[in-house]
Design a protein around this motif. Structure first.
Motif, PDB file in Angstrom:
ATOM      1  N   ALA A 187       0.789  -1.246   0.011  1.00  0.00           N
ATOM      2  CA  ALA A 187       0.074  -0.016  -0.256  1.00  0.00           C
ATOM      3  C   ALA A 187       0.895   1.020  -0.002  1.00  0.00           C
ATOM      4  CB  ALA A 187      -0.864  -0.069   1.162  1.00  0.00           C
ATOM      5  N   ALA A 188       1.948   1.042   0.862  1.00  0.00           N
ATOM      6  CA  ALA A 188       2.868   2.502   0.892  1.00  0.00           C
ATOM      7  C   ALA A 188       3.672   2.716  -0.506  1.00  0.00           C
ATOM      8  CB  ALA A 188       3.927   2.185   1.980  1.00  0.00           C
ATOM      9  N   LEU A 189       4.171   1.596  -1.061  1.00  0.00           N
ATOM     10  CA  LEU A 189       4.489   1.437  -2.389  1.00  0.00           C
ATOM     11  C   LEU A 189       3.605   2.072  -3.519  1.00  0.00           C
ATOM     12  CD1 LEU A 189       6.788  -1.494  -2.117  1.00  0.00           C
ATOM     13  CD2 LEU A 189       7.689   0.900  -1.990  1.00  0.00           C
ATOM     14  N   GLU A 190       2.474   1.523  -3.565  1.00  0.00           N
ATOM     15  CA  GLU A 190       1.553   2.090  -4.543  1.00  0.00           C
ATOM     16  C   GLU A 190       1.472   3.487  -4.401  1.00  0.00           C
ATOM     17  OE1 GLU A 190      -3.282   1.171  -5.720  1.00  0.00           O
ATOM     18  OE2 GLU A 190      -2.409   0.253  -3.907  1.00  0.00           O
ATOM     19  N   ILE A 191       1.189   4.098  -3.149  1.00  0.00           N
ATOM     20  CA  ILE A 191       1.068   5.494  -3.166  1.00  0.00           C
ATOM     21  C   ILE A 191       2.452   6.227  -3.723  1.00  0.00           C
ATOM     22  CG2 ILE A 191       0.725   7.429  -1.441  1.00  0.00           C
ATOM     23  CD1 ILE A 191      -1.138   5.307  -0.110  1.00  0.00           C
ATOM     24  N   LEU A 192       3.416   5.665  -2.891  1.00  0.00           N
ATOM     25  CA  LEU A 192       4.761   6.456  -3.471  1.00  0.00           C
ATOM     26  C   LEU A 192       4.992   6.621  -4.949  1.00  0.00           C
ATOM     27  CD1 LEU A 192       7.682   7.646  -2.978  1.00  0.00           C
ATOM     28  CD2 LEU A 192       8.156   5.351  -2.824  1.00  0.00           C
ATOM     29  N   PHE A 193       4.623   5.166  -5.790  1.00  0.00           N
ATOM     30  CA  PHE A 193       4.603   5.086  -7.227  1.00  0.00           C
ATOM     31  C   PHE A 193       3.902   6.238  -7.969  1.00  0.00           C
ATOM     32  CE2 PHE A 193       6.233   0.404  -6.427  1.00  0.00           C
ATOM     33  CZ  PHE A 193       7.633   0.871  -5.993  1.00  0.00           C
ATOM     34  N   ALA A 194       2.570   6.311  -7.325  1.00  0.00           N
ATOM     35  CA  ALA A 194       1.881   7.393  -7.991  1.00  0.00           C
ATOM     36  C   ALA A 194       2.575   8.693  -7.967  1.00  0.00           C
ATOM     37  CB  ALA A 194       0.449   7.452  -7.048  1.00  0.00           C
ATOM     38  N   SER A 195       3.142   9.051  -6.836  1.00  0.00           N
ATOM     39  CA  SER A 195       3.940  10.353  -6.962  1.00  0.00           C
ATOM     40  C   SER A 195       5.301  10.377  -7.983  1.00  0.00           C
ATOM     41  CB  SER A 195       4.356  10.745  -5.424  1.00  0.00           C
ATOM     42  OG  SER A 195       3.589  11.157  -4.792  1.00  0.00           O
ATOM     43  N   VAL A 196       5.705   9.241  -7.909  1.00  0.00           N
ATOM     44  CA  VAL A 196       7.020   8.760  -8.897  1.00  0.00           C
ATOM     45  C   VAL A 196       6.305   9.127 -10.289  1.00  0.00           C
ATOM     46  CG1 VAL A 196       8.632   7.044  -9.522  1.00  0.00           C
ATOM     47  CG2 VAL A 196       8.326   7.588  -7.072  1.00  0.00           C
ATOM     48  N   ASP A 197       5.341   8.504 -10.589  1.00  0.00           N
ATOM     49  CA  ASP A 197       4.885   8.385 -11.960  1.00  0.00           C
ATOM     50  C   ASP A 197       4.354   9.908 -12.521  1.00  0.00           C
ATOM     51  OD1 ASP A 197       5.468   5.743 -11.948  1.00  0.00           O
ATOM     52  OD2 ASP A 197       3.370   5.245 -11.731  1.00  0.00           O
ATOM     53  N   ALA A 198       4.220  10.510 -11.544  1.00  0.00           N
ATOM     54  CA  ALA A 198       3.734  11.981 -11.815  1.00  0.00           C
ATOM     55  C   ALA A 198       4.732  13.165 -11.773  1.00  0.00           C
ATOM     56  CB  ALA A 198       2.472  12.447 -10.961  1.00  0.00           C
ATOM     57  N   TYR A 199       5.971  12.578 -11.452  1.00  0.00           N
ATOM     58  CA  TYR A 199       6.953  13.505 -11.026  1.00  0.00           C
ATOM     59  C   TYR A 199       7.458  14.534 -12.193  1.00  0.00           C
ATOM     60  CZ  TYR A 199      11.595  15.228  -9.793  1.00  0.00           C
ATOM     61  OH  TYR A 199      12.701  15.871  -9.446  1.00  0.00           O
ATOM     62  N   VAL A 200       7.278  15.821 -11.892  1.00  0.00           N
ATOM     63  CA  VAL A 200       7.870  16.664 -12.809  1.00  0.00           C
ATOM     64  C   VAL A 200       9.392  17.247 -12.285  1.00  0.00           C
ATOM     65  CG1 VAL A 200       7.483  19.052 -14.136  1.00  0.00           C
ATOM     66  CG2 VAL A 200       5.768  17.351 -13.549  1.00  0.00           C
ATOM     67  N   ARG A 201      10.309  17.208 -13.246  1.00  0.00           N
ATOM     68  CA  ARG A 201      11.723  17.636 -12.878  1.00  0.00           C
ATOM     69  C   ARG A 201      11.626  18.928 -11.813  1.00  0.00           C
ATOM     70  NH1 ARG A 201      16.302  20.107 -13.281  1.00  0.00           N
ATOM     71  NH2 ARG A 201      15.655  21.451 -15.048  1.00  0.00           N
ATOM     72  N   PHE A 202      12.209  19.051 -10.628  1.00  0.00           N
ATOM     73  CA  PHE A 202      12.150  20.087  -9.540  1.00  0.00           C
ATOM     74  C   PHE A 202      13.374  20.970 -10.419  1.00  0.00           C
ATOM     75  CE2 PHE A 202      14.026  22.320  -6.397  1.00  0.00           C
ATOM     76  CZ  PHE A 202      12.793  22.937  -5.696  1.00  0.00           C
ATOM     77  N   ASP A 203      13.177  22.204 -10.493  1.00  0.00           N
ATOM     78  CA  ASP A 203      14.025  23.140 -11.186  1.00  0.00           C
ATOM     79  C   ASP A 203      14.625  24.061  -9.865  1.00  0.00           C
ATOM     80  OD1 ASP A 203      15.405  25.134 -12.163  1.00  0.00           O
ATOM     81  OD2 ASP A 203      13.818  25.914 -13.546  1.00  0.00           O
ATOM     82  N   PRO A 204      15.875  23.902  -9.566  1.00  0.00           N
ATOM     83  CA  PRO A 204      16.364  24.669  -8.360  1.00  0.00           C
ATOM     84  C   PRO A 204      16.367  26.094  -8.544  1.00  0.00           C
ATOM     85  CG  PRO A 204      18.306  23.296  -9.252  1.00  0.00           C
ATOM     86  CD  PRO A 204      16.973  22.905 -10.078  1.00  0.00           C
ATOM     87  N   ALA A 205      16.508  26.288  -9.754  1.00  0.00           N
ATOM     88  CA  ALA A 205      16.707  27.899 -10.015  1.00  0.00           C
ATOM     89  C   ALA A 205      15.271  28.634 -10.091  1.00  0.00           C
ATOM     90  CB  ALA A 205      17.247  28.237 -11.485  1.00  0.00           C
ATOM     91  N   ARG A 206      14.383  28.036 -10.099  1.00  0.00           N
ATOM     92  CA  ARG A 206      12.858  28.518 -10.012  1.00  0.00           C
ATOM     93  C   ARG A 206      12.296  28.694  -8.495  1.00  0.00           C
ATOM     94  NH1 ARG A 206       7.442  25.515 -11.561  1.00  0.00           N
ATOM     95  NH2 ARG A 206       5.958  26.976 -11.131  1.00  0.00           N
ATOM     96  N   SER A 207      11.742  29.771  -8.328  1.00  0.00           N
ATOM     97  CA  SER A 207      10.975  30.093  -7.109  1.00  0.00           C
ATOM     98  C   SER A 207       9.385  29.547  -7.149  1.00  0.00           C
ATOM     99  CB  SER A 207      10.844  31.505  -6.721  1.00  0.00           C
ATOM    100  OG  SER A 207      10.504  31.657  -5.623  1.00  0.00           O
ATOM    101  N   TYR A 208       9.421  28.485  -6.375  1.00  0.00           N
ATOM    102  CA  TYR A 208       8.031  27.753  -6.360  1.00  0.00           C
ATOM    103  C   TYR A 208       7.103  28.246  -5.281  1.00  0.00           C
ATOM    104  CZ  TYR A 208       9.907  24.012  -9.023  1.00  0.00           C
ATOM    105  OH  TYR A 208      10.530  23.298 -10.325  1.00  0.00           O
ATOM    106  N   THR A 209       5.904  28.272  -5.751  1.00  0.00           N
ATOM    107  CA  THR A 209       4.929  28.677  -4.394  1.00  0.00           C
ATOM    108  C   THR A 209       4.599  27.603  -3.731  1.00  0.00           C
ATOM    109  OG1 THR A 209       2.851  28.122  -5.601  1.00  0.00           O
ATOM    110  CG2 THR A 209       3.673  30.368  -6.188  1.00  0.00           C
ATOM    111  N   PRO A 210       4.024  27.828  -2.367  1.00  0.00           N
ATOM    112  CA  PRO A 210       3.753  26.705  -1.497  1.00  0.00           C
ATOM    113  C   PRO A 210       2.899  25.676  -2.152  1.00  0.00           C
ATOM    114  CG  PRO A 210       3.573  28.781  -0.328  1.00  0.00           C
ATOM    115  CD  PRO A 210       3.875  29.066  -1.759  1.00  0.00           C
ATOM    116  N   LYS A 211       1.881  26.056  -3.116  1.00  0.00           N
ATOM    117  CA  LYS A 211       0.881  25.195  -3.624  1.00  0.00           C
ATOM    118  C   LYS A 211       1.591  24.435  -4.863  1.00  0.00           C
ATOM    119  CE  LYS A 211      -3.228  23.509  -4.363  1.00  0.00           C
ATOM    120  NZ  LYS A 211      -3.815  22.737  -3.415  1.00  0.00           N
TER     121      LYS A 211
END
Length: 142
Positions: free
Chosen positions: A16-40
């Motif tokens: 169950a824990a892995l199923e939820i993790l893989f949902a996040s992994v599969d939807a992952y969009v590369r994080f850009d450290p140069a960008r300023s992200y809003t909390p949302k």
């Protein structure tokens, strides 16, 4: 409750824990450290790390339960536990799990964008690949 039932429950919690993790992994969009992200905009990344923490801990609990099921005495160290799991074929290698534990530990302490980008990349890359292997192997265990 007998050990077989406890082991089955531990497998179910891990799956169950892995199923939820893989949902996040599969939807992952590369994080850009140069960008300023809003909390949302940061929420998917926070969910990824939180789900990784839960999956990692569920994996360790499963490893300990499997060890109790198969061995007379528990491991004396984290490394010994991992070596047993490698021997059983549940994990692909001890060094990767040492790195995964390091990633888990860094999650709570890192706020610099470059380091966060590395953490996210580690989770969706080598850690996710290894955890997919674990999921496949845990169903093959008694």
């Amino acid at each position: 409750m007998n050990r077989q039932v406890l082991l089955g429950a531990s497998k179910d919690r891990l799956a169950a824990a892995l199923e939820i993790l893989f949902a996040s992994v599969d939807a992952y969009v590369r994080f850009d450290p140069a960008r300023s992200y809003t909390p949302k905009e940061r929420e998917p990344y926070d969910a990824l790390t939180d789900r990784y923490l839960r999956a990692f801990e569920s994996g360790l609990k499963f490893f300990r339960m499997l060890e109790r099921f198969r061995e007379v005495a528990p491991s004396e160290s984290f490394r010994d536990l991992l070596q047993r799991m490698e021997k059983y074929g549940v994990i692909t290698g001890v060094p990767l799990w040492i790195e995964m534990r390091d990633t888990r530990n860094r999650i709570a302490h890192e706020y610099l964008p470059d380091e966060l980008a590395k953490i996210y990349a580690d989770i969706v890359g080598p850690a996710a690949t290894e955890l997919r292997h674990v999921l496949g192997q845990c169903s093959a265990q008694p």
